[in-house]
Design an enzyme around this catalytic site. Structure first.
Site, mmCIF file in Angstrom:
data_model
loop_
_atom_site.group_PDB
_atom_site.id
_atom_site.type_symbol
_atom_site.label_atom_id
_atom_site.label_comp_id
_atom_site.label_asym_id
_atom_site.label_seq_id
_atom_site.Cartn_x
_atom_site.Cartn_y
_atom_site.Cartn_z
ATOM 1 C CB CYS A 59 -0.918 -0.048 1.217
ATOM 2 S SG CYS A 59 -1.536 1.520 1.810
ATOM 3 C CB CYS A 79 0.612 1.919 4.174
ATOM 4 S SG CYS A 79 -1.096 1.375 4.013
#
Lengths: 102, 289
Positions: free
Chosen positions: A31, A34
């Site tokens: 991700c 993230c």
């Protein structure tokens, strides 16, 4: 304090049984957003001992992610006395997170 | 590889391009659709324009000015923006892919959240704004993409290989040209469910079972790119420091997307600052190498 890595087995002890406020960063290695959150989480951990900071890889600790209905990452949750007190979806300002830990 | 890629050709984006270009950097400006400034009939509070100037004139003059200086300005709609492994930015448009060392977001402000009942309740619990980020949670599940233009189709393409089914909901707008996806054109009444999203209910009484709904209305705006890149946003605005930097290294934002005064003077100032900050960022990165 250092960041605690969570899995399906230690979540109960490290988060739910903890008496201090606990911040949990639900993330995944794939991700992109993230990765932007990671240094902020590390900074928050280093700043104080008044709370605990944890990271939870949603692919590794899939049962916990499922239990808390995580469907968007990053999601950052703050737990107080074993209860989910606040949840932030998406990359979040550091100040908002440290305020939630007070 | 460009030194600076700018999304948006309004006063902020063009101003940024002028400053970066004058610092001898390669600059690409990508834009599409109508700029907010084009809607201004007469701007008569901007310094130096005695008697005022129309927004449309100021806008096209700005683009011409940048082109005359050697800035590449292309009318291409940006569909996606991601950071790659070498910390550069890959920008995909309908026509091609471009790579930049820095990215300046000056798209103007577009409402990110649709005005549909239930959107806030299910955010992070079925409602998502980023297929590439959250698609994984919908493996083999039924998902909806809300939108009717190229951006919606691009989000649907991201989901196609992961989800069980992908349906496009236009919320009352005309269907996009696609044979790949089922398209539902009815107006949406609400998103419903319990702890998670389960249904999309239409005003005509029909309803569809869904596990996820990805919001992709209109063309992708600055806040959409911000979500994909991991930039902190407040409401619909990108959060910036005084030098117009965001929390993501190498990404800057300027103009209406940062909030505050929705004025040309403010957009021009922020654009200049963002252009200079992008150049400084590249310089410091070059020093380290």
């Amino acid at each position: 304090m250092s960041v605690t890595i969570l899995d399906n087995d230690n979540f109960e002890k490290e988060v739910l049984q903890e008496t201090k406020p606990v911040l949990v960063d639900f993330f995944a290695t794939w991700c992109g957003p993230c990765k932007m959150m990671a240094p902020v989480i590390d900074e928050i951990a280093a700043e104080s001992d008044a709370y605990k900071v944890c990271k939870l890889d949603v692919d590794e600790a899939d049962e916990i992610a499922e239990k808390y209905g995580i469907m968007s990452i990053p999601t950052i949750m703050v737990f107080k006395n074993g209860e989910a007190a606040k949840s932030f979806v998406g990359v979040t300002d550091k100040q908002a997170l440290t305020d939630a830990l007070k | 590889m460009y030194d600076v890629i700018i999304i948006g050709a309004g006063p902020a984006g063009i101003s940024a391009s002028l400053y970066a270009k004058r610092a001898n950097r390669s600059v690409l400006v990508l834009y599409s659709g109508e700029s907010q400034i084009e809607k201004a009939h007469l701007i008569d509070n901007y310094y130096g324009f005695k008697g005022g100037i129309s927004g449309a004139q100021l806008y096209s003059d700005g683009i011409e000015q940048a082109k005359a200086l050697g800035v590449e300005v292309l009318n291409e709609e940006v569909l996606n923006a991601v950071m790659n492994a070498s910390m550069n930015y890959e920008i995909s448009t309908k026509q091609g892919k471009y790579e930049g060392k820095t990215l300046i977001i000056s798209t103007g402000n577009k409402r990110l959240k649709p005005d549909i009942k239930g959107v806030d309740d299910f955010e992070g619990r079925g409602i998502s704004y980023c297929a590439i980020c959250d698609g994984f949670f919908y493996r083999k599940k039924n998902v909806a993409v809300i939108g009717n233009e190229d951006y919606a189709l691009s989000e649907a393409d991201e989901l196609e290989h992961i989800a069980g089914s992908v349906r496009i909901f236009t919320d009352g707008l005309p269907a996009p040209e696609t044979e790949k996806y089922e398209v539902v054109t009815g107006k949406i009444k609400e998103f419903s469910g319990d702890a998670k999203l389960h249904k999309i209910e239409l005003e005509d009484g029909t309803s569809y079972d869904v596990d996820g709904a990805f919001i992709a209305q209109g063309s992708a705006g600055g806040a959409d790119f911000a979500k994909k890149l991991g930039i902190v946003i407040n409401g619909n605005n990108i959060k910036t420091a005084d030098d117009m930097s965001t929390n993501v290294p190498g990404v800057f934002a300027c103009g209406n997307i940062t909030g505050g005064l929705l004025q040309v003077c403010k957009a021009v100032y922020e654009g200049a600052q963002a252009g200079l900050s992008a150049v400084n960022y590249i310089k410091s990165k070059e020093k380290k190498e």
